[in-house]
Design an enzyme around this catalytic site. Structure first.
Site, PDB file in Angstrom:
ATOM      1  N   GLU A  51       0.809  -1.217   0.000  1.00 31.97           N
ATOM      2  CA  GLU A  51       0.000   0.000   0.000  1.00 31.97           C
ATOM      3  C   GLU A  51       0.846   1.273   0.000  1.00 31.97           C
ATOM      4  O   GLU A  51       0.439   2.290  -0.574  1.00 31.97           O
ATOM      5  CB  GLU A  51      -0.943   0.010   1.213  1.00 31.97           C
ATOM      6  CG  GLU A  51      -2.071  -0.997   1.149  1.00 31.97           C
ATOM      7  CD  GLU A  51      -1.708  -2.344   1.767  1.00 31.97           C
ATOM      8  OE1 GLU A  51      -2.618  -3.199   1.898  1.00 31.97           O
ATOM      9  OE2 GLU A  51      -0.519  -2.535   2.124  1.00 31.97           O
ATOM     10  N   PHE A 113     -11.735  -7.114  14.160  1.00 33.12           N
ATOM     11  CA  PHE A 113     -10.612  -7.580  13.341  1.00 33.12           C
ATOM     12  C   PHE A 113     -10.299  -6.565  12.251  1.00 33.12           C
ATOM     13  O   PHE A 113     -11.172  -6.155  11.494  1.00 33.12           O
ATOM     14  CB  PHE A 113     -10.955  -8.939  12.725  1.00 33.12           C
ATOM     15  CG  PHE A 113      -9.895  -9.460  11.800  1.00 33.12           C
ATOM     16  CD1 PHE A 113      -8.648  -9.852  12.281  1.00 33.12           C
ATOM     17  CD2 PHE A 113     -10.127  -9.552  10.430  1.00 33.12           C
ATOM     18  CE1 PHE A 113      -7.658 -10.326  11.432  1.00 33.12           C
ATOM     19  CE2 PHE A 113      -9.140 -10.029   9.563  1.00 33.12           C
ATOM     20  CZ  PHE A 113      -7.903 -10.407  10.070  1.00 33.12           C
ATOM     21  N   GLN A 114      -9.050  -6.162  12.183  1.00 34.99           N
ATOM     22  CA  GLN A 114      -8.543  -5.190  11.214  1.00 34.99           C
ATOM     23  C   GLN A 114      -9.279  -3.847  11.272  1.00 34.99           C
ATOM     24  O   GLN A 114      -9.434  -3.165  10.268  1.00 34.99           O
ATOM     25  CB  GLN A 114      -8.578  -5.763   9.789  1.00 34.99           C
ATOM     26  CG  GLN A 114      -7.558  -6.881   9.581  1.00 34.99           C
ATOM     27  CD  GLN A 114      -7.332  -7.240   8.135  1.00 34.99           C
ATOM     28  OE1 GLN A 114      -8.222  -7.090   7.290  1.00 34.99           O
ATOM     29  NE2 GLN A 114      -6.145  -7.737   7.818  1.00 34.99           N
ATOM     30  N   LYS A 163     -17.791  -0.999   5.567  1.00 30.99           N
ATOM     31  CA  LYS A 163     -18.164  -1.950   4.525  1.00 30.99           C
ATOM     32  C   LYS A 163     -19.666  -1.984   4.267  1.00 30.99           C
ATOM     33  O   LYS A 163     -20.105  -2.105   3.110  1.00 30.99           O
ATOM     34  CB  LYS A 163     -17.655  -3.342   4.874  1.00 30.99           C
ATOM     35  CG  LYS A 163     -17.872  -4.354   3.747  1.00 30.99           C
ATOM     36  CD  LYS A 163     -17.227  -5.691   4.024  1.00 30.99           C
ATOM     37  CE  LYS A 163     -17.421  -6.634   2.823  1.00 30.99           C
ATOM     38  NZ  LYS A 163     -16.770  -7.944   3.053  1.00 30.99           N
ATOM     39  N   MET A 478      24.257  10.130   2.938  1.00 33.82           N
ATOM     40  CA  MET A 478      24.129  11.428   3.585  1.00 33.82           C
ATOM     41  C   MET A 478      24.397  11.327   5.086  1.00 33.82           C
ATOM     42  O   MET A 478      25.038  12.205   5.685  1.00 33.82           O
ATOM     43  CB  MET A 478      22.742  12.022   3.338  1.00 33.82           C
ATOM     44  CG  MET A 478      22.611  13.458   3.807  1.00 33.82           C
ATOM     45  SD  MET A 478      23.723  14.595   2.942  1.00 33.82           S
ATOM     46  CE  MET A 478      22.769  14.918   1.459  1.00 33.82           C
TER      47      MET A 478
END
Length: 567
Positions: A51, A113-114, A163, A478
């Site tokens: 993602e 969940f999630q 959802k 760097m």
């Protein structure tokens, strides 16, 4: 007619002119992905490896095209993986809409969940965000999100949709006119007002400019975002004022132009940094006076009055006090100033600046088997001014800013404000998807490239002809440079003496890989990659002690810059 929430999302995307989205599916966003499947002839979906890569791709798409980038993610770890990409876009004012889906409304707040409160997490790194709990509000929210993302100072907007809302149905009424042909903003619930500079304020600013003996421009990314490069050039040429650019403003003014003094700030040129402290009027256009530019604010532009031009009122007097300001659309303001200011002939001020431009670090001419300057100048010779260059963050990023002669807006994509290592590979994918007929070259450091090299799978699958050049010096360059200069050469955790072999890795993903240890090997590899018009990776071996100069030590005035390690 009645549509499900998922179909409403797709229809809203289509009416906003969206042709390409980036993302990764999951359980809560399945209804939207099902509608994407049914509408694949209208909207292309690019499936990334992660993602974060999708968020950076949407960012690169937006920066290179000027359109709103769109990214999709599921709940929980899916949407939290977007956070770095959203923050990157927020810091650099990139128009993006992130659409995430959450657990059903009856499970919100129950540690399901999630489940994660993504609107709470992203509140400080979005221009605005929403959670949609009523399907009847969904179309208005999506339309408003696009309007907010692209209006005024652009930025990312997040829409979180449970959802069950994507499955519920509501009446759908399309816009009377498609976005793009007629601007049709939705009701602005956030009361964002676009400021307009008054004619009196513009006239006063023009008078201030006209009486200046030593005017100097400090130009940021706002000029690129507002498509005001032409107006900036016209104004600079009329008053013969030298022009410095920030990292984000690199493509706002042509590098080869006689008035251009190059980058300003920590790794700015002697001409830019000295002129900023010798001018009598500093004209800041679309720039936010970042600490990486001004360093010690008490000693920045110490001989000058400051005129600040910006669309965001929050930027005025935020980091530096100004004597005058113009708050509004940069393109319109510069156009008005061009017609009002008095022409100024070239004089001793220009001669002084030109003399400072001759002071360049010795490392620019340093002889090594494969020097960054040679690589970048060779790339430009072969791809010209229309190619899009992306970078990661670190030494290679500064070398690109110093050595690549950008001449056209939106051809340099890099993470400036957040400094996101791992940004460039995704950005290159988005730029190539949004500009399929243009050449995209991604310059990466070996440390940054490791962070999102999984996106080679995406580049390979979609046959995106991105040419990746890995500036491989076997270190976090760097950070090592700071350790060498300020930490008595204690190279703690910066040496990358470990796999992978980037050429073998490219081969594993079905991408042509090349090794280059000499100038001849690089030229041969790049020419082959360019001719084949397929994904390619060139592993360029560079000296571990190659450094970036000029450099202003942290906290020092910007005109006290080091031109080499012994300065």
């Amino acid at each position: 007619m009645k549509y499900t929430g998922a179909k409403i999302v797709i229809e809203c995307l289509a009416e906003q002119g969206v042709k390409t989205v980036f993302g990764y599916p999951g359980g809560t966003i399945l209804n939207i992905y099902d509608e994407l499947y049914k509408n694949s002839d209208r909207i292309e979906h690019i499936l990334t490896a992660h993602e974060q890569g999708a968020a950076h791709a949407a960012d690169g798409y937006a920066r290179s095209t000027g359109k709103v980038g769109v990214v999709l993610a599921t709940s929980g770890p899916g949407c939290t993986n977007l956070v770095t990409g959203i923050a990157t876009a927020f810091m650099d004012s990139v128009p993006m809409v992130a659409i995430t889906c959450n657990v059903p409304t009856h499970l919100l707040g129950k540690d399901s969940f999630q489940e994660v409160d993504i609107t709470g997490i992203t509140m400080s790194i979005t221009k605005h965000n929403y959670i949609v709990r009523d399907v009847n509000e969904l179309a208005g929210v999506v339309r408003e999100a696009f309007d907010i993302a692209r209006s005024g100072r652009p930025g990312p907007v997040l829409i979180d949709i449970p959802k069950d809302i994507t499955a519920a149905s509501a009446e759908w009424t399309p816009l009377a006119a498609p976005v793009g042909s007629v601007h049709t903003p939705a009701v602005n619930r956030t009361n964002v007002k676009i400021p307009v500079a008054s004619p009196r304020a513009i006239a006063d600013a023009a008078a201030l400019i006209s009486k200046s003996a030593r005017p100097f421009f400090y130009v940021g990314g706002g000029v690129v975002i507002s498509d005001a490069s032409g107006e900036l050039r016209a104004l600079a040429e009329k008053i013969n004022a030298p022009v410095s650019v920030t990292l984000m403003g690199k493509t706002a003014f042509p590098a080869p132009h006689a008035l251009c003094t190059g980058m300003i700030g920590m790794h700015g040129t002697k001409a830019s940094n000295t002129a900023a402290n010798q001018c009598d009027l500093l004209i800041a256009v679309g720039a936010r006076f970042s600490d990486r530019v001004i360093s010690d604010p008490k000693k920045f532009a110490r001989s000058a009055s400051i005129l600040q031009i910006d669309i965001d009122p929050a930027e005025i007097n935020k980091n530096m006090p100004t004597q005058a300001c113009l708050n509004g659309n940069i393109k319109e303001i510069l156009a008005s100033l061009v017609s009002l200011v008095s022409a100024r002939p070239r004089d001793g001020w220009n001669d002084s600046v030109d003399e400072w431009k001759t002071h360049i670090p010795a490392m620019y001419s340093r002889k090594t088997s494969l020097h960054p300057r040679f690589v970048l100048e060779s790339v430009h010779e072969r791809v010209g001014d229309d190619a899009i260059i992306t970078t990661e963050v670190g030494q290679h990023q500064m070398w690109v800013a110093q050595f690549y002669p950008f001449s056209k807006p939106r051809t340099f994509l890099t993470s400036g404000g957040l400094g996101t290592m791992g940004y460039g590979t995704g950005a290159a994918m988005g730029a190539q998807a949004g500009n399929p007929d243009r050449t995209v070259v991604h310059i990466a450091g070996d440390g940054s490239f490791r962070m999102n090299l999984n996106e080679l799978a995406t580049i390979s699958h979609y046959n995106l002809p991105v040419i990746i050049i890995v500036a491989n010096n076997g270190t976090l360059g760097m950070v090592r440079q700071w350790q060498k200069m300020f930490y008595d050469k204690r190279y703690s955790a910066t040496t990358l003496d470990r796999p992978p072999d980037f050429v073998k890795l490219a081969d594993a993903f079905g991408i042509r890989g090349f090794r280059a240890k000499t100038e001849a090997e690089f030229v041969s590899a790049f020419d082959q990659a360019l001719a084949e018009r397929k994904p390619a990776l060139i592993d360029c071996y560079m000296d571990i002690d190659e450094m970036v100069f000029p450099m202003v030590p942290a906290g020092k005035p910007i005109d006290e810059l080091l031109l080499d390690a012994q300065s």
